[in-house]
Structures are given as C-alpha cells and as structure tokens.
Write an enzyme that holds these catalytic residues in place. Structure first.
Site, PDB file in Angstrom:
ATOM      1  N   ASP A 201       0.631  -1.285   0.036  1.00  0.00           N
ATOM      2  CA  ASP A 201       0.025  -0.072   0.136  1.00  0.00           C
ATOM      3  C   ASP A 201       0.838   1.199   0.082  1.00  0.00           C
ATOM      4  OD1 ASP A 201       0.718  -1.044   2.576  1.00  0.00           O
ATOM      5  OD2 ASP A 201      -0.409   0.876   3.511  1.00  0.00           O
TER       6      ASP A 201
ATOM      7  N   GLU B  46       0.046  -0.896   6.009  1.00  0.00           N
ATOM      8  CA  GLU B  46       0.862  -0.409   6.557  1.00  0.00           C
ATOM      9  C   GLU B  46       0.956   1.066   6.775  1.00  0.00           C
ATOM     10  OE1 GLU B  46       5.045   1.376   7.791  1.00  0.00           O
ATOM     11  OE2 GLU B  46       4.009   1.646   5.849  1.00  0.00           O
TER      12      GLU B  46
END
Length: 562
Positions: A158, A225
């Site tokens: 991400d 994250e």
C-alpha cells in the site's frame, strides 16, 4: 556542530558494555585490528562499534558472480524499471478510516496489483506456494531442503493517498510510473513498492539460475502499513505464527533505514529496535450552565491547567550505555570525520567513566533538540476539544497527548508518570481522577479521566541482538553488496544499528528483526509521503537493491544458523 545535525538522519542501538572486548569474535570476520584512537577508516575495526568484513557467498560463489554481472546490465535495469513502474501504476492507497476487508470496496484495487505482480513474475508464482491472507495479504513460501528455521523478507503493497489538490504540483502524474532517464515517478516508488519489487526480482533471478534453497524463505507483504496495519500485517503475523509457531523464524528483514553519507563516510543503518507509542486522552467533565454566571474555572480552564502540568513535567532524558543514543555517539565518534574532536574524546572516555558519561549527556542535550527525543520519552499535546456555544459553559473538554516511549521505558511507567503529575491538580480542584480504568481520587466538582486514545498503546520493541549470528550475516551481506558494486568503486561502508518503526505485529515470530532498505537517502526525490516522491537511478539503485537481496538470501541459505 554540523555532525550533530547530520546525526538526525539516524538513531542507533549499541550493544552492552560487556561486549566491548571483541577478541572472542571470529578474527577472520573482524574488519581489522582493534583501535581506539582518532577518526578511523571503515576498513579498521572499532572496539566501540564492531564491524565485520564483507561476506560473499562461498558455496554459491559462481552463481553470485554471474548474477552480479546480470544486475549490471542495461537489459536488467530496464526490466526492473518496467516492473516497478507497472506496480506504481496501480494506486493501492490505504486510508486511516478504511473498514474491514470485504466491507470497504477501497481495498479492491489490491486485486489489480496482484494481477500485475503475477504478470511481471510468472516464474515466481509458478515455483513458490502463494497464499492470500485476509484476501489481499500475500505470503510466498519457498520451500527449503533442510529443517533449518525459515526466515522472512517483508514489504508492503500500500501507499499513502495522494491529496487531490496536490496533483497539479507533481511533475508527472503520481501514478504514472514514468521513467525520465534518471527517476521513476510515482507514489510508492520509495515506500515501499521498490523493496517489494527488488525482492521479487532477486528471487526470480535465482529461480532462473535453477537455485534451490536449503533454508525455507517466506515473503510477507501487507497492504495497510500506511494506516493501521491490522488488516494486513496483523493478519499475516497471526497466520505465520499459527502455521510455523512462536519464535519459529531465524530472522526477519523488513523495510527501514537507508545508506547515508556523512562527511565522505557511508553509513548503513539497519534498525534493530523501535520506540513505544501511547496517545493519552485527558477528559474533564464538570457542570455546565449559562456563561453569564461562570465559576472560577470553566472545564476548559481546568483542562488548560492539566495540559500545562503535563508540559511542565517532561520526561527526563537518560544516556545509557546499553541504549541506542549511546551507540549513535560511539559509532559516529569512531568513524565520522565530521565529529567534533572534543566530543569524540569525551565519548571514548564515557565508555567506562560515569562522570564523563554525565558530561557527555549534558553536552549532547545542549547541542541539539533532537537529543531530547533520542534520549527519552517525548510528549506532544496534539489535539484539543471543548465547548459548543459561546454563551454556554462547556461541560466537557479533552486533550490528547502523543508519546513516543524510550526503549528503556514502558507504557506502565508512562501511565504512572501521568498519574503522579496530575493527581495533585485533581485534589486541588476537587475532581475525581480515573486513570486507565482505576479510581485514583474522589471529588465532588467533576471528574478527569485518563485513557488510551483509540487503543494505540504499544510497548517499546524487544532489541535485536547485535552479536555474531543474524546481525553479522546482515552486516556482511550489506558490505558484500556495497563493496562489490561497480558503481561504488570498492568503497567501504560502516554498518550500525538504529531505531525505527512498523514491525510490531511480527515480534512473536523471531528475536532477530531488522529494518533496512538498500537505498541511499539521496535516491529519493523529495523524500516519501509527499509531492513528487520518486526513486533515483543515479547509481542504479534498483539494480543495487537486487544485488543486496541476492547476496543476503545466498548468505542466509549457506549459514549455520539454527
């Protein structure tokens, strides 16, 4: 005091003072004779910042050398550029308010990234067992031929969302993956798709050469994250622990600190520990009423006194010989040519002299505000709320204090600190104090509640050992990749531990957790999480990262770790 500004780039961890005599270490691994005088060369070993020499693969030496040549080719560079660009073109944004997978459709874009990765690395998908955890978490299992403990390479899929109003400020579209001959442009090129792609490129290259591992390797790729980590790494860690067991891995290498040049000496700064985290919410409640008949102190006025008490009683800094800041000082005092000579001498003396240690702490704290953050728990009042109408006495007001907990402290110690400084105020203003679920004082004028805002409390991490073993393998692999690079002209690198963040979900899997990304700080155009985030190819940084991961995989595979 230029060196004390440069030090802000990295935070380090140093081993216990009992480890200072290093003659018991294997002599062939030491970088050179032990010395304690002067600013020393990276090729010379220091008793206060031990170095091991470059570790080139032995059993697979020919394979490593062949791949070194491959990674230096223009064809490989172009393939790496294409693979990273393709991954960047998928906008895998994660948001703080994302709902669970399966309920929030914003996660669906990760399915497209998975299709791109499989198209870019069909050999990896065909040869390794691929498991999807919580739909979008990826686990690649490369089975080894022995029963040695497996190890983990981690990264995340991400990226931080791009703010719509900033898109016009980008030189190229933030998800273009455009390569202009020097830079690849786009969100995620720095954090963290470059690490993910470089790991897959290394494994694909090894597979192409028919390499078969002796030790099982696991790739673990989360997908949130940049927000909470719960949906991605949280589920992945639970899956890995359930599948392999607690403390069942030899080591884990995740994204983290970089190479940085300090006065002509290159430092690699793998992180070996993390500060803790705790947001304390202070909520005051009193009776309301009309503002034309106010009490001596409204609830907002009372809150201001509590906030002032917090800020007037900051946490004491402490320079401990077993702590990260002491390691910072010792390593830079030993190897940085920019380090002030008087501080260098004081740092050496502080290794054993308590009086010198105290003076060193005072000098460091006076030299740069960063040292207060390095040497202790920090606090910052970041959120305040209260009042709904100008002519109505507020009944409730609150503030949130953000803390980053020193590695020598704890959540419990921080909680007690807050109770100790706020109890006298609660008594003075006849307020009942309820601290973290426990009644501390009684009062009839209202109450003050201390709580864990959003349940974010996190203890400081365990500190990874920096003795012979996984640390030596990592240090030797970094040096082997760096010193054999055709772009570095056989220059040397000093490897030192540092502080970082982001691996808390994996703490149960191994005591040997490292956070390191094989890139220079100058390889990042305008940094990360910002406009024009980019990845430099000035020094073939993608290729050099693949070179590092390859040597690390081969060295761990050949090692005698359990």
């Amino acid at each position: 005091m230029c060196s004390l500004v440069i030090i802000s780039l990295v935070l380090y961890k140093f081993c216990d003072s009992n480890f200072l005599p290093i003659c018991h270490l294997p002599r062939f691994w030491l970088a050179g004779p032990c010395v304690l005088a002067g600013s020393i060369s990276p090729s010379v070993n220091s008793t206060t910042c031990p170095q091991w020499t470059a570790l080139q693969p032995i059993k697979h030496r020919g394979l490593s050398e062949n791949l070194d040549m491959t990674y230096s080719s223009e064809d490989f560079k172009q393939r790496a550029i294409q693979a990273l660009g393709d991954a960047v073109r998928v906008p895998t944004e994660s948001y703080d308010d994302n709902g669970p997978v399966g309920e929030d459709t914003r996660w669906d874009t990760f399915a497209e990234l998975h299709r791109v990765l499989e198209a870019s690395f069909p050999r990896v998908y065909e040869s390794l067992n691929v498991t999807k955890v919580n739909t979008y978490g990826l686990v690649f299992h490369w089975q080894g031929s022995t029963t040695a403990k497996p190890y983990i390479l981690a990264a995340h899929q991400d990226v931080v969302p791009v703010e719509g109003q900033t898109v016009k400020e980008w030189k190229h579209d933030p998800y273009s993956g455009y390569y202009d001959g020097t830079w690849i442009w786009g969100r995620g090129t720095c954090d963290d798709k470059s690490d993910l792609i470089r790991q897959l490129l290394a494994i694909d290259s090894l597979l192409k050469q028919d390499f078969s591992p002796a030790r099982t390797l696991i790739l673990s790729y989360g997908f949130d994250e940049e927000s909470k980590g719960i949906e991605g790494a949280g589920h992945l860690a639970r899956y890995l622990e359930e599948t392999y067991g607690r403390e069942s891995f030899a080591l884990l290498l995740d994204e983290g600190s970089l190479y940085t040049d300090m006065g002509g000496i290159v430092f690699a700064t793998p992180s070996t520990s993390e500060k803790g985290y705790f947001d304390v919410k202070i909520t005051l409640s009193t009776l309301g009423g009309h503002s034309s008949v106010p009490p001596s102190h409204t609830v907002i006025g009372l809150l201001s006194r509590f906030v002032t008490a917090v800020e007037d009683n900051s946490h004491q800094a402490s320079l401990s010989r077993t702590g990260t800041p002491f390691a910072t000082t010792q390593c830079l005092a030993a190897y940085s040519p920019l380090y002030p000579e008087d501080l260098r001498k004081l740092a050496r003396k502080a290794v054993e002299d308590d009086a010198a240690l105290k003076v060193l702490q005072e000098r460091l704290l006076a030299s740069d505000p960063l040292y207060k953050a390095m040497l202790g728990t920090t606090q910052a009042v970041d959120l305040v709320e209260g009042g709904v109408k100008v002519n109505a006495l507020p009944e409730r007001a609150s503030a949130v204090v953000n803390h980053r907990i020193a590695e020598h402290s704890s959540v419990g110690e921080l909680q007690q600190h807050m109770i100790d400084i706020l109890t006298p105020l609660a008594i003075k203003y006849d307020l009942a104090l309820i601290a973290f679920g426990s009644n501390v004082t009684c009062g009839g004028a209202g109450q003050v509640v201390l709580s864990d805002f959003l349940g974010t409390a996190l203890e400081p991490s365990p500190v990874t050992p920096t003795e012979y073993g996984p640390w030596a393998l990592l240090q030797g692999s970094i040096k082997a990749a760096f010193e054999s690079s055709p772009t570095r002209n056989s220059s040397k690198v000093v490897v030192i531990p540092s502080l970082s963040i982001d691996t808390q979900f994996y703490w149960n899997l191994t005591k040997h957790i490292f956070r390191f990304s094989p890139s220079f700080d100058t390889d990042r155009f305008n940094g990360e999480h910002t406009v024009n985030e980019g990845k430099s190819f000035r020094a073939d940084s993608l290729n050099e990262g693949v070179r590092f991961y390859t040597k690390f995989i081969l060295n761990v595979d050949e090692s005698d770790l359990p």
